[in-house]
Write an enzyme that holds these catalytic residues in place. Structure first.
Site, PDB file in Angstrom:
ATOM      1  N   CYS A 202       6.761  44.271  20.693  1.00  0.00           N
ATOM      2  CA  CYS A 202       7.953  44.649  21.452  1.00  0.00           C
ATOM      3  C   CYS A 202       8.950  43.493  21.452  1.00  0.00           C
ATOM      4  CB  CYS A 202       7.524  44.989  22.878  1.00  0.00           C
ATOM      5  SG  CYS A 202       8.899  45.048  23.997  1.00  0.00           S
TER       6      CYS A 202
ATOM      7  N   CYS B  45      11.308  44.074  31.911  1.00  0.00           N
ATOM      8  CA  CYS B  45      11.843  44.520  30.619  1.00  0.00           C
ATOM      9  C   CYS B  45      12.480  45.893  30.812  1.00  0.00           C
ATOM     10  CB  CYS B  45      10.708  44.610  29.609  1.00  0.00           C
ATOM     11  SG  CYS B  45       9.486  45.817  30.134  1.00  0.00           S
TER      12      CYS B  45
ATOM     13  N   CYS C 216       7.147  54.137  27.732  1.00  0.00           N
ATOM     14  CA  CYS C 216       8.195  53.314  27.120  1.00  0.00           C
ATOM     15  C   CYS C 216       8.419  53.791  25.674  1.00  0.00           C
ATOM     16  CB  CYS C 216       7.761  51.847  27.122  1.00  0.00           C
ATOM     17  SG  CYS C 216       8.928  50.802  26.250  1.00  0.00           S
TER      18      CYS C 216
ATOM     19  N   SER D 186      -1.625  41.493  34.145  1.00  0.00           N
ATOM     20  CA  SER D 186      -0.526  41.780  33.220  1.00  0.00           C
ATOM     21  C   SER D 186      -0.737  41.036  31.904  1.00  0.00           C
ATOM     22  CB  SER D 186       0.790  41.349  33.870  1.00  0.00           C
ATOM     23  OG  SER D 186       1.770  41.122  32.884  1.00  0.00           O
TER      24      SER D 186
ATOM     25  N   GLU E 147      -2.401  50.904  27.444  1.00  0.00           N
ATOM     26  CA  GLU E 147      -1.554  51.204  26.269  1.00  0.00           C
ATOM     27  C   GLU E 147      -2.428  51.402  25.026  1.00  0.00           C
ATOM     28  OE1 GLU E 147       1.497  48.213  25.138  1.00  0.00           O
ATOM     29  OE2 GLU E 147       0.780  48.603  23.117  1.00  0.00           O
TER      30      GLU E 147
HETATM   31  S1  SF4 Z   1       6.743  47.896  25.240  1.00  0.00           S
HETATM   32 FE1  SF4 Z   1       8.130  46.228  25.802  1.00  0.00          FE
HETATM   33  S2  SF4 Z   1       9.905  47.207  26.777  1.00  0.00           S
HETATM   34 FE2  SF4 Z   1       8.216  48.689  26.731  1.00  0.00          FE
HETATM   35  S3  SF4 Z   1       7.184  48.470  28.706  1.00  0.00           S
HETATM   36 FE3  SF4 Z   1       6.070  47.198  27.256  1.00  0.00          FE
HETATM   37  S4  SF4 Z   1       7.015  45.160  27.426  1.00  0.00           S
HETATM   38 FE4  SF4 Z   1       8.414  46.629  28.382  1.00  0.00          FE
END
Ligand code: SF4
Length: 292
Positions: free
Chosen positions: A194, A12, A94, A222, A124
């Site tokens: 996203c 991405c 990101c 992942s 995250e």
């Molecule tokens: S939020 Fe979306 S664009 Fe950003 S790193 Fe994660 S998958 Fe990739």
């Protein structure tokens, strides 16, 4: 046997941007560290390692070297600790994750309890919770909503880990409202999914409907690759999640007319190319055996 690739798959923009920023920083500084893996993909981490980018688990291991924050982002506490260490910081968070962090901060400030629908151990999610200033809680599954503490504020905001599917996020919000309706005075739902992953999931779903077998390529850790495999299985098609081409078993392909291929947002192009080359080679062998 026909091999069909999903119309949207692989790296991405957020991961591509992070990898490029790190490679550039490594070229300039010669000794870059990252706090945790750049992406949940072993092959990418190995390639970066060859360019002098070392993964460290803890701030104590940085030893004065420049440090890159990965695309998953970090909480403000980690940023402050890096400031105190006085090391150069390359922030590759990101922009879509930054948006989630800003929402968490703003909603917590406005007095909401911030529920993040996501894996509490995912980087995250930990980072986003950090911005909620003690008012955040991560819930991995809608079944766990029953265990929410009773003393939560009646104003509740809900965010999602960026890589969840639209269907699961919608089901989570619905279940939250149904089970706690009498205790909620205000419910704010922020769509922090996203587009890159929802687009890849839609492409995988569309492909899964018209093939006999799906191969999903990406790191086992992942989250977005696992969610892609989930989407394909929900379509009722046999689906295998693999990291590398050598995991493909010849018997998966026997009698298949159409094989679909997709890859997670952290899967590099070379891993996809290797899988397709292997599938083509196996298909040619099966065809030769059929003719003989
Ligand atoms: S939020 Fe979306 S664009 Fe950003 S790193 Fe994660 S998958 Fe990739």
């Amino acid at each position: 046997m026909e091999i069909i690739t999903a119309r949207d798959m692989g790296f991405c923009f957020g991961v591509r941007r992070a990898v490029e920023m790190m490679e550039e920083a490594a070229r300039q500084t010669g000794a870059l560290t990252t706090l945790g893996s750049t992406v949940h993909n072993r092959q990418v981490v190995e390639r970066l390692h060859q360019q002098g980018i070392e993964v460290v688990a803890d701030l104590d291991e940085i030893n004065g070297r420049p440090v890159a924050i990965t695309a998953h982002g970090v909480g403000p506490q980690v940023k402050e600790a890096l400031d105190r260490l006085g090391v150069p910081v390359i922030d590759t968070t990101c922009p879509i994750v930054t948006r989630s962090q800003q929402w968490a901060k703003r909603l917590a400030k406005e007095g909401f309890a911030v529920i993040v629908f996501g894996d509490p151990d995912h980087k995250e999610v930990r980072g986003v919770l950090g911005w909620a200033d003690g008012r955040g809680i991560a819930i991995a599954d809608e079944a766990d909503l029953d265990r929410l503490p009773d003393h939560l504020p009646s104003r509740i905001a809900v965010l999602s880990q960026t890589t969840h599917t639209e269907a699961r996020f919608a089901a989570f919000v619905r279940h939250l409202f149904e089970t706690r309706m009498e205790r909620i005075s205000e419910l704010r739902v922020i769509n922090t999914l996203c587009n890159a992953t929802t687009s890849q999931q839609a492409a995988a779903q569309e492909l899964a409907r018209r093939v006999d077998l799906m191969i999903v390529i990406g790191g086992r850790e992942s989250a977005n690759t696992r969610h892609l495999a989930e989407v394909c299985r929900e379509e009722g098609v046999e689906t295998h999640h693999i990291e590398t081409a050598d995991e493909i078993e010849p018997q998966w392909l026997a009698g298949r007319g159409r094989v679909g291929v997709t890859a997670g947002a952290s899967t590099p192009d070379f891993a996809v190319d290797e899988v397709i080359a292997r599938l083509e080679e196996m298909a040619a062998r099966l065809e030769a055996a059929r003719r003989s």
